[in-house]
Write a protein that holds these residues in place. Structure first.
Motif, PDB file in Angstrom:
ATOM      1  N   CYS A 335       0.851  -1.200   0.000  1.00  0.00           N
ATOM      2  CA  CYS A 335       0.000   0.000   0.000  1.00  0.00           C
ATOM      3  C   CYS A 335       0.881   1.243   0.000  1.00  0.00           C
ATOM      4  O   CYS A 335       1.240   1.780   1.051  1.00  0.00           O
ATOM      5  CB  CYS A 335      -0.927   0.001   1.217  1.00  0.00           C
ATOM      6  N   THR A 336       1.245   1.692  -1.191  1.00  0.00           N
ATOM      7  CA  THR A 336       2.145   2.832  -1.330  1.00  0.00           C
ATOM      8  C   THR A 336       1.484   3.953  -2.123  1.00  0.00           C
ATOM      9  O   THR A 336       0.441   3.770  -2.748  1.00  0.00           O
ATOM     10  CB  THR A 336       3.437   2.405  -2.052  1.00  0.00           C
ATOM     11  N   TYR A 337       2.145   5.106  -2.123  1.00  0.00           N
ATOM     12  CA  TYR A 337       1.644   6.247  -2.881  1.00  0.00           C
ATOM     13  C   TYR A 337       1.720   6.016  -4.388  1.00  0.00           C
ATOM     14  O   TYR A 337       1.030   6.691  -5.157  1.00  0.00           O
ATOM     15  CB  TYR A 337       2.443   7.505  -2.530  1.00  0.00           C
ATOM     16  N   GLU A 338       2.545   5.087  -4.823  1.00  0.00           N
ATOM     17  CA  GLU A 338       2.736   4.865  -6.253  1.00  0.00           C
ATOM     18  C   GLU A 338       1.462   4.412  -6.958  1.00  0.00           C
ATOM     19  O   GLU A 338       1.332   4.576  -8.175  1.00  0.00           O
ATOM     20  CB  GLU A 338       3.852   3.843  -6.477  1.00  0.00           C
ATOM     21  N   GLN A 339       0.500   3.854  -6.218  1.00  0.00           N
ATOM     22  CA  GLN A 339      -0.744   3.386  -6.830  1.00  0.00           C
ATOM     23  C   GLN A 339      -1.690   4.524  -7.185  1.00  0.00           C
ATOM     24  O   GLN A 339      -2.647   4.327  -7.935  1.00  0.00           O
ATOM     25  CB  GLN A 339      -1.472   2.428  -5.879  1.00  0.00           C
ATOM     26  N   LEU A 340      -1.431   5.725  -6.671  1.00  0.00           N
ATOM     27  CA  LEU A 340      -2.378   6.828  -6.818  1.00  0.00           C
ATOM     28  C   LEU A 340      -2.225   7.537  -8.159  1.00  0.00           C
ATOM     29  O   LEU A 340      -1.108   7.761  -8.639  1.00  0.00           O
ATOM     30  CB  LEU A 340      -2.183   7.843  -5.685  1.00  0.00           C
ATOM     31  N   GLU A 341      -3.365   7.898  -8.738  1.00  0.00           N
ATOM     32  CA  GLU A 341      -3.382   8.660  -9.983  1.00  0.00           C
ATOM     33  C   GLU A 341      -3.138  10.128  -9.660  1.00  0.00           C
ATOM     34  O   GLU A 341      -3.740  10.693  -8.757  1.00  0.00           O
ATOM     35  CB  GLU A 341      -4.741   8.500 -10.661  1.00  0.00           C
ATOM     36  N   VAL A 342      -2.240  10.750 -10.420  1.00  0.00           N
ATOM     37  CA  VAL A 342      -1.910  12.164 -10.213  1.00  0.00           C
ATOM     38  C   VAL A 342      -2.479  12.984 -11.369  1.00  0.00           C
ATOM     39  O   VAL A 342      -2.121  12.757 -12.528  1.00  0.00           O
ATOM     40  CB  VAL A 342      -0.382  12.373 -10.131  1.00  0.00           C
ATOM     41  N   PRO A 343      -3.391  13.927 -11.104  1.00  0.00           N
ATOM     42  CA  PRO A 343      -3.963  14.729 -12.186  1.00  0.00           C
ATOM     43  C   PRO A 343      -2.927  15.653 -12.814  1.00  0.00           C
ATOM     44  O   PRO A 343      -1.971  16.081 -12.157  1.00  0.00           O
ATOM     45  CB  PRO A 343      -5.068  15.535 -11.494  1.00  0.00           C
ATOM     46  N   VAL A 344      -3.130  15.978 -14.084  1.00  0.00           N
ATOM     47  CA  VAL A 344      -2.237  16.897 -14.785  1.00  0.00           C
ATOM     48  C   VAL A 344      -2.423  18.303 -14.218  1.00  0.00           C
ATOM     49  O   VAL A 344      -3.548  18.755 -13.984  1.00  0.00           O
ATOM     50  CB  VAL A 344      -2.537  16.888 -16.299  1.00  0.00           C
ATOM     51  N   ALA A 345      -1.326  18.995 -13.971  1.00  0.00           N
ATOM     52  CA  ALA A 345      -1.390  20.334 -13.381  1.00  0.00           C
ATOM     53  C   ALA A 345      -2.145  21.298 -14.292  1.00  0.00           C
ATOM     54  O   ALA A 345      -2.093  21.193 -15.523  1.00  0.00           O
ATOM     55  CB  ALA A 345       0.025  20.855 -13.135  1.00  0.00           C
ATOM     56  N   TYR A 346      -2.861  22.244 -13.657  1.00  0.00           N
ATOM     57  CA  TYR A 346      -3.629  23.251 -14.392  1.00  0.00           C
ATOM     58  C   TYR A 346      -3.567  24.550 -13.599  1.00  0.00           C
ATOM     59  O   TYR A 346      -3.638  24.527 -12.371  1.00  0.00           O
ATOM     60  CB  TYR A 346      -5.082  22.789 -14.552  1.00  0.00           C
ATOM     61  N   ASP A 347      -3.422  25.669 -14.290  1.00  0.00           N
ATOM     62  CA  ASP A 347      -3.220  26.952 -13.618  1.00  0.00           C
ATOM     63  C   ASP A 347      -4.545  27.615 -13.268  1.00  0.00           C
ATOM     64  O   ASP A 347      -5.419  27.778 -14.127  1.00  0.00           O
ATOM     65  CB  ASP A 347      -2.410  27.885 -14.524  1.00  0.00           C
TER      66      ASP A 347
END
Length: 357
Positions: A335-347
């Motif tokens: 159970c690590t952070y690597e499984q999480l989806e990261v949204p593309v940055a937006y300003d």
């Protein structure tokens, strides 16, 4: 105050739906902050929260901005948000709720907030509560046309395709999803007549503790953890929203994993933290209610649960996660952070310059 609408006033609310509504609706980004109705009568300003609790003393910077940028007499519904760089920071916003006046003053200078307006309820001697939403939106844009930061008017559109794009893109700026508002409705306090579409993902988390429910000896919430890059179990939030029957069943299910004390637990030191502790941990004092009991029961960190969550705020789950199922096939170490989806940055600046903003 002598306004056509008086305090207290509950805001109009939204109910969650799975798909984006179509039809004669107005789409707006769903802001991640503190819901707030602003009342201004000359030099008198009140900021009222969703629960009709006063926010005025915590945001002296916004009080001054309201006096500077809003009409002399008005009632405006919106959201208090706080930005860090190009995105919203809900954690930093929560820090603004502090009992000490000196701390409130310092935070107002160091982390100033913004107000995003999305409904005009009164202006001058005129109440707009019975006016259809579409007309209230037109009046809002017209009335706040010259307003400057930190007062903003939320973008809005009647385009279904644009709303879908907003849903995908704006999360990268820290927003929650999209709100759909029927154009013909009057303002209906405390009624769920709007629609909200929010992001939902799942993650497998270690269950390393729980809190008792306020009503008695049943489980109130599960404390969740994820392993960081150094292999330490980081507290990332809680899972709740169980039925009362399920809360009672969880007491028995968790019993074999309960520890007599915190010795040897990954979060051992957190039981003794104070209000000055920088990181939010299981026993942290609540800024909303310093009397709220946030003590917790330690569990051996061996159970894994799949939970649904809306998004992340830094290294923590934003808002409360929802328990889905136990995962006996998963090991805590996986159970690590690597499984999480990261949204593309937006300003955020691109959002404020969007349609009809």
């Amino acid at each position: 105050m002598d306004l056509p609408i008086s305090l207290p006033l509950s805001p109009m609310l939204a109910k969650a739906v799975k798909t984006m509504p179509k039809g004669d609706v107005l789409y707006e980004p769903k802001w991640d902050g503190f819901r707030c109705i602003v009342f201004r009568d000359g030099d008198e300003v009140e900021l009222s929260s969703r629960g009709e609790r006063p926010l005025t003393r915590y945001f002296p910077d916004l009080v001054e901005a309201v006096k500077r940028e809003l009409p002399e007499r008005c009632v405006v519904d919106g959201e208090i948000v706080l930005r860090r760089g190009s995105r919203l920071d809900f954690d930093a916003l929560q820090q603004r709720i502090h009992p000490a006046a000196s701390r409130v003053k310092l935070l107002a200078e160091q982390t100033p907030a913004s107000f995003v307006a999305f409904d005009l309820l009164a202006v001058g001697d005129e109440s707009l509560m019975e006016v259809p939403l579409g007309e209230r939106r037109r009046r809002l844009v017209e009335t706040l046309a010259e307003a400057r930061a930190p007062i903003h008017v939320t973008p809005a559109s009647d385009s279904y395709d644009l709303a879908l794009r907003w849903f995908d893109e704006f999360e990268g700026a820290g927003l929650d999803g999209v709100i759909a508002k029927p154009l013909d409705i009057a303002y209906q306090p405390d009624k769920r007549v709007l629609f909200k579409v929010k992001h939902e993902r799942t993650a497998d988390c270690v269950v390393a503790g729980f809190r008792w429910h306020k009503s008695g000896p049943i489980v109130g919430s599960l404390l969740l953890g994820l392993n960081n890059a150094e292999g330490h179990l980081q507290h990332v939030g809680v899972a709740a929203s169980f039925t009362m029957k399920r809360r009672a069943e969880l007491v028995e299910e968790l019993q074999p994993y309960r520890m007599d004390d915190y010795t040897g637990h990954p979060w051992e030191g957190w039981a003794r933290q104070t209000e000055s502790t920088a990181d939010r941990m299981p026993g942290a004092i609540s800024r909303w209610s310093g009397k709220k009991d946030l003590t917790w029961v330690a569990l051996r960190p061996e159970l894994v649960a799949e939970v649904a969550y809306e998004g992340m705020e830094g290294d923590r789950i934003r808002h409360t996660a929802r328990f889905r199922r136990w995962r006996p096939d998963r090991t805590p170490g996986s159970c690590t952070y690597e499984q999480l989806e990261v949204p593309v940055a937006y300003d955020l600046d691109d959002i404020f310059s969007g349609p009809h903003a």
